[in-house]
Design a protein around this motif. Structure first.
Motif, mmCIF file in Angstrom:
data_model
loop_
_atom_site.group_PDB
_atom_site.id
_atom_site.type_symbol
_atom_site.label_atom_id
_atom_site.label_comp_id
_atom_site.label_asym_id
_atom_site.label_seq_id
_atom_site.Cartn_x
_atom_site.Cartn_y
_atom_site.Cartn_z
ATOM 1 N N ARG A 1 0.828 -1.206 0.000
ATOM 2 C CA ARG A 1 0.000 0.000 0.000
ATOM 3 C C ARG A 1 0.864 1.259 0.000
ATOM 4 N NH1 ARG A 1 -2.291 -4.390 -0.048
ATOM 5 N NH2 ARG A 1 -4.363 -4.764 0.840
ATOM 6 N N LEU A 2 1.942 1.239 0.804
ATOM 7 C CA LEU A 2 2.783 2.443 0.890
ATOM 8 C C LEU A 2 3.508 2.720 -0.424
ATOM 9 C CD1 LEU A 2 4.234 2.483 4.522
ATOM 10 C CD2 LEU A 2 2.699 4.153 3.453
ATOM 11 N N TYR A 3 3.976 1.670 -1.103
ATOM 12 C CA TYR A 3 4.616 1.882 -2.409
ATOM 13 C C TYR A 3 3.631 2.506 -3.388
ATOM 14 C CZ TYR A 3 9.000 -0.584 -1.407
ATOM 15 O OH TYR A 3 10.211 -0.953 -0.897
ATOM 16 N N LYS A 4 2.376 2.047 -3.331
ATOM 17 C CA LYS A 4 1.378 2.613 -4.251
ATOM 18 C C LYS A 4 1.018 4.049 -3.891
ATOM 19 C CE LYS A 4 -0.491 -1.721 -5.745
ATOM 20 N NZ LYS A 4 -1.660 -2.460 -6.179
ATOM 21 N N ALA A 5 1.064 4.352 -2.595
ATOM 22 C CA ALA A 5 0.722 5.709 -2.150
ATOM 23 C C ALA A 5 1.863 6.690 -2.426
ATOM 24 C CB ALA A 5 0.401 5.700 -0.654
ATOM 25 N N ALA A 6 3.091 6.149 -2.546
ATOM 26 C CA ALA A 6 4.281 7.011 -2.582
ATOM 27 C C ALA A 6 4.540 7.625 -3.948
ATOM 28 C CB ALA A 6 5.505 6.219 -2.149
ATOM 29 N N ASP A 7 5.096 8.847 -3.912
ATOM 30 C CA ASP A 7 5.608 9.508 -5.102
ATOM 31 C C ASP A 7 6.927 8.886 -5.510
ATOM 32 O OD1 ASP A 7 3.662 11.352 -5.332
ATOM 33 O OD2 ASP A 7 5.012 13.086 -5.289
ATOM 34 N N ARG A 8 7.766 8.625 -4.488
ATOM 35 C CA ARG A 8 9.097 8.096 -4.749
ATOM 36 C C ARG A 8 9.680 7.538 -3.467
ATOM 37 N NH1 ARG A 8 9.216 13.532 -4.468
ATOM 38 N NH2 ARG A 8 10.651 14.480 -2.971
ATOM 39 N N ILE A 9 10.838 6.872 -3.625
ATOM 40 C CA ILE A 9 11.540 6.345 -2.463
ATOM 41 C C ILE A 9 12.950 6.918 -2.450
ATOM 42 C CG2 ILE A 9 12.043 4.223 -3.783
ATOM 43 C CD1 ILE A 9 11.975 2.764 -1.011
ATOM 44 N N GLU A 10 13.419 7.329 -1.282
ATOM 45 C CA GLU A 10 14.780 7.850 -1.164
ATOM 46 C C GLU A 10 15.571 6.922 -0.263
ATOM 47 O OE1 GLU A 10 14.628 12.014 -0.146
ATOM 48 O OE2 GLU A 10 13.505 12.482 -1.971
ATOM 49 N N THR A 11 16.711 6.416 -0.807
ATOM 50 C CA THR A 11 17.521 5.451 -0.065
ATOM 51 C C THR A 11 18.921 6.003 0.164
ATOM 52 O OG1 THR A 11 18.385 4.415 -2.066
ATOM 53 C CG2 THR A 11 16.295 3.572 -1.239
ATOM 54 N N GLU A 12 19.612 5.439 1.127
ATOM 55 C CA GLU A 12 20.990 5.871 1.398
ATOM 56 C C GLU A 12 21.866 5.610 0.186
ATOM 57 O OE1 GLU A 12 22.556 5.477 5.507
ATOM 58 O OE2 GLU A 12 20.772 4.252 5.828
ATOM 59 N N GLU A 13 21.623 4.493 -0.485
ATOM 60 C CA GLU A 13 22.352 4.131 -1.710
ATOM 61 C C GLU A 13 22.314 5.265 -2.722
ATOM 62 O OE1 GLU A 13 22.752 0.197 -2.905
ATOM 63 O OE2 GLU A 13 23.656 0.639 -0.954
ATOM 64 N N ASN A 14 21.088 5.742 -3.019
ATOM 65 C CA ASN A 14 20.898 6.773 -4.039
ATOM 66 C C ASN A 14 21.620 8.061 -3.694
ATOM 67 O OD1 ASN A 14 19.258 4.944 -5.181
ATOM 68 N ND2 ASN A 14 17.347 6.052 -4.865
ATOM 69 N N ASP A 15 21.770 8.310 -2.401
ATOM 70 C CA ASP A 15 22.370 9.565 -1.961
ATOM 71 C C ASP A 15 23.889 9.555 -2.035
ATOM 72 O OD1 ASP A 15 19.905 10.560 -1.545
ATOM 73 O OD2 ASP A 15 20.258 11.227 0.504
ATOM 74 N N ARG A 16 24.452 8.343 -2.189
ATOM 75 C CA ARG A 16 25.933 8.266 -2.192
ATOM 76 C C ARG A 16 26.524 8.721 -3.503
ATOM 77 N NH1 ARG A 16 25.774 2.934 0.343
ATOM 78 N NH2 ARG A 16 25.543 3.327 2.553
#
Ligand code: TXA
Ligand code: MG
Length: 343
Positions: free
Chosen positions: A328-343
């Motif tokens: 449900r949360l993935y469907k509700a979300a605009d996007r996901i931000e992870t530590e990986e992506n920020d590196r």
């Protein structure tokens, strides 16, 4: 079309009244053990049509048929496979929907023209008494406006559908808080097409073998359940999933606040108590994932556009009920931000 929506506390008299409304082709909201449903006579095409227009639901997304007994299920299907029978015996009444081959007696509006029907026996006395008294199969999606989080209390239904439906039966807050698990039993092996109140492990234990689940995360696959291809469970404010520890989460909050945004946080007790933001809604404890399922939709609804600009939400563990929560949360979300992506 606008009408006066009646709001009644659940008791015997109210249930009688609601059963008459269903027999008369009206649309009414009632509690189940999962979320509130928006019900109408599944054999009456005009009545079913009113459900779609009240919700603003696309006509190609089929509805679940609610009944009170296995005998009643048998009346609307051509076949119940041995595995489907096992699942029905193990989990009904309860938060499970099985998709079975239709025999055509249920209105094609309900099935969106498919030759299958989704059917379940809700485990809530108000729902059971209502269906029994109406003496009809009751088609019912969740009683929210299409695209919004499902309602876990009568107030949520009122907020979404006041003036659009005949009546709301208030039976308090729902127990599970997430919708039923939908299992397609028309193929070679049962397949979970929507995770929900019954977990994958519970189903596999009954069947005695591992099964497939479609679209657990962000829907990358072709939608098998027509409901998968629409936006779903959207709060009033954009939601961003934050995948990282508490320091990463706090850094994200600080980043958005530094950009002048008011930040709301949706997190477990364990995480929420370590954070500071403009608004924090705790939704249960990681120690007992059922508490998070129970409070998820209510928490999503609690954030208002007038108070926050975005919601940062925790990524919960996906074992047990966590699978349905994260779906449900993935469907509700605009996007996901992870530590990986920020590196
Ligand atoms: O817990 C629940 O299931 C709640 C309560 C009210 O019973 N109902 C509910 O209904 O969640 P709704 O309409 O919000 O979701 C029904 C889901 C949709 O994803 C729909 O596509 C799927 O079940 N579905 C229904 N009939 C189907 C069918 N014949 N084949 C495939 N998917 C089906
Ligand atoms: Mg729904």
């Amino acid at each position: 079309m606008s009408m006066q929506t009646e709001f009644l506390i659940w008791n015997e008299e109210a249930t009688d009244q609601f059963a008459q409304y269903i027999q008369a082709g009206e649309v009414v909201a009632f509690p189940t053990e999962t979320v509130y449903g928006l019900g109408a006579d599944a054999t009456n095409p005009e009545a079913v049509e009113k459900i779609f227009s009240a919700k603003g639901r696309p006509a190609d997304n089929p509805l679940i048929v609610h009944v009170v007994s296995t005998e009643q299920i048998a009346r609307y299907v051509t076949e119940i496979s041995p595995d489907a029978k096992k699942l029905i015996e193990a989990f009904m009444p309860g938060p499970l929907t099985v998709v079975l081959p239709s025999n055509g007696k249920i209105s094609t509006q309900v099935t969106a023209g498919l030759d299958t029907i989704g059917v379940r026996i809700p485990d809530h006395p108000a729902a059971q008494e209502l269906i029994r008294k109406a003496g009809l199969p009751v088609a019912a999606p969740s009683a929210n406006l299409s695209g919004k989080p499902s309602p876990t209390s009568a107030i949520h239904v009122f907020q979404d559908l006041n003036g659009k439906i005949k009546a709301i039966l208030d039976g308090g807050s729902t127990g599970v808080g997430l919708e039923s698990t939908v299992v397609d039993c028309t193929g070679d092996q049962p397949e979970i097409i929507r995770p929900g109140g019954v977990t994958q492990l519970e189903i596999e234990e009954v069947l005695g073998y591992p099964i497939e689940i479609t679209s657990v995360a962000i829907a990358e696959h072709e939608p098998k359940s027509p409901g998968m291809k629409y936006t779903h469970y959207q709060p009033d404010v954009p939601l961003v999933l934050i995948d990282g520890d508490k320091d990463f989460f706090q850094a994200k909050i600080d980043h958005y606040r530094a950009n002048g945004q008011k930040v709301g946080v949706l997190a477990s007790e364990e995480l929420a108590t370590t954070l500071s933001a403009d608004q924090i809604h705790m939704c249960g404890t990681i120690e007992n994932i059922a508490t998070i399922a129970n409070q998820l939709y209510q928490s999503l609804r609690a954030f208002k556009q007038t108070e926050v600009d975005l919601i940062l939400a925790e990524v919960f563990p996906t074992d047990g009920l966590g699978q349905a929560i994260m779906n449900r949360l993935y469907k509700a979300a605009d996007r996901i931000e992870t530590e990986e992506n920020d590196r």
